[in-house]
Design an enzyme around this catalytic site. Structure first.
Site, mmCIF file in Angstrom:
data_model
loop_
_atom_site.group_PDB
_atom_site.id
_atom_site.type_symbol
_atom_site.label_atom_id
_atom_site.label_comp_id
_atom_site.label_asym_id
_atom_site.label_seq_id
_atom_site.Cartn_x
_atom_site.Cartn_y
_atom_site.Cartn_z
ATOM 1 C CB THR A 1 -5.546 22.342 18.083
ATOM 2 O OG1 THR A 1 -4.114 20.910 18.926
ATOM 3 C CG2 THR A 1 -5.116 23.840 18.710
ATOM 4 C CB SER B 1 -4.331 13.911 15.251
ATOM 5 O OG SER B 1 -3.113 13.439 15.793
ATOM 6 C CB THR C 1 -0.515 19.214 14.259
ATOM 7 O OG1 THR C 1 -0.066 19.541 15.241
ATOM 8 C CG2 THR C 1 -1.501 20.700 13.917
ATOM 9 C CG ASP C 2 0.375 16.138 18.515
ATOM 10 O OD1 ASP C 2 0.235 17.157 17.961
ATOM 11 O OD2 ASP C 2 -0.735 16.043 19.689
#
Ligand code: ASP
Length: 337
Positions: free
Chosen positions: A12, A54, A85-86
């Protein structure tokens, strides 16, 4: 002045709206261009080995990052990886096992909102990461996010939208960053005395099986031939279900007899497993002496299993590696384990 390598991998933080939703589009140089001010405390070079959401980052990309850091290790004081971030917690844990005895900081960061928006957490997270990576007390793999520095093996994404997305599980944060100032809770770089150790092997055939009520072992049986290890995400402090015919127990036995590794873990995020408490746990421990996660995060448990199986197939040697603490991942292993 410290030299830092900024490694942009997508996520992101580097995304823009395309016709089909947010996807990585902002270059490493553009990321840097959004945070004027870093030049007062470090020099930064950039590289972008891949640019992915990710969701698509896994063992192939972990090896690319490991190789890159190994090659550049002597040329930089630290590394900052911008990442989605995932699956950031998995990458942070995987790199913790792949790059050990590491006196240089490897920081993984990202954001919940793209860096070129007016309202975003990205600029703070990236500046905080550069600041942390320039501190003489910083070392090893850490995740920097929302003002916290979290050991790479202790991070978990607990919020899908808020800026404080990550928590440090069963362990205090290594440091906090407020108003450009760093306060360390854990300041133990002196403990790293052995030479850098980089691993290049991972076993990808690891399967995570989350129990739901009524499980019989059918799924476990069906997966057996296609995996080398299964991590059972059981309930509470840990146990296995019994349908009256011991089907799940038999499924575990079939794995053990086939030379597959079985690891017990829990779907409860905080406080960890202890299979010795209830009969439903003891029965399987007494029969098979399976390694269990104790206070490790699930992300650490999965990637440590991949890494340890990449080093050895011997069950005893695996157990030894699995229970050897790496980058603050494991506090509590009872003596009998
Ligand atoms: N889907 C994005 C990713 O993991 C989410 C993020 O970066 O926050 O790449």
């Amino acid at each position: 002045m410290k030299k830092i390598l900024l490694i942009a991998t997508g996520g992101t933080i580097a995304s823009r709206h395309s016709g089909g939703g947010l996807s990585p589009a902002i270059t490493a140089e553009e990321l840097l261009g959004c945070i004027p001010g870093y030049q007062t405390f470090c020099e930064v070079d950039t590289v972008s080995p891949f640019s992915l959401d990710s969701t698509n980052v896994g063992p192939d990309q972990w090896m690319i990052l490991t190789d890159l850091i190994e090659r550049k290790y002597d040329y930089y004081n630290g590394f900052v990886i911008c990442h989605g971030t995932d699956t950031m917690a998995y990458t942070a844990a995987a790199l913790s096992y792949l790059i050990q005895n590491n006196r240089r900081p490897v920081v993984i960061t990202g954001s919940q909102r793209p860096i070129d928006l007016e309202d975003t957490d990205a600029r703070t997270n990236l500046l905080d990461s550069l600041r942390f990576s320039c501190d003489d007390r910083a070392y090893g793999v850490n995740l920097v996010f929302g003002g916290q520095v979290i050991a790479g093996t202790r991070a978990k994404k607990e919020r899908s939208k808020s800026y404080n997305a990550f928590s440090s599980i069963n362990y205090p944060p290594i440091a906090v960053i407020q108003d450009d100032r760093l306060a360390f809770y854990i300041d133990d770089k002196f403990k790293v005395t052995s030479p850098l150790k980089v691993s290049h092997e991972l076993d990808r055939r690891v399967f995570l099986h989350k129990l739901i009520p009524g499980e019989t072992g059918r799924v476990l049986d069906a997966m057996r031939d296609s995996v080398d290890a299964v991590i059972i995400e059981s309930f509470g402090v840990g146990g296995i279900p019994d349908d009256g015919e011991g089907s799940y127990f038999k499924a575990i036995r079939a794995y053990v007899e086939a030379g597959k590794q079985v690891v017990m873990a829990t779907q409860v995020v905080n406080e960890g497993s202890d299979m010795s408490v209830y009969e439903v746990g003891r029965v399987v421990q007494q029969e098979f002496q399976l390694p269990e996660s104790f206070d490790m995060t699930l992300e650490a448990c999965v990637t440590k299993t991949m890494w340890a199986l990449g080093q050895t197939r011997d069950p005893e040697a695996f157990r030894e590696l699995f229970y050897t603490p790496v980058n603050h991942d494991l506090l509590f292993v009872p003596k009998r384990a």
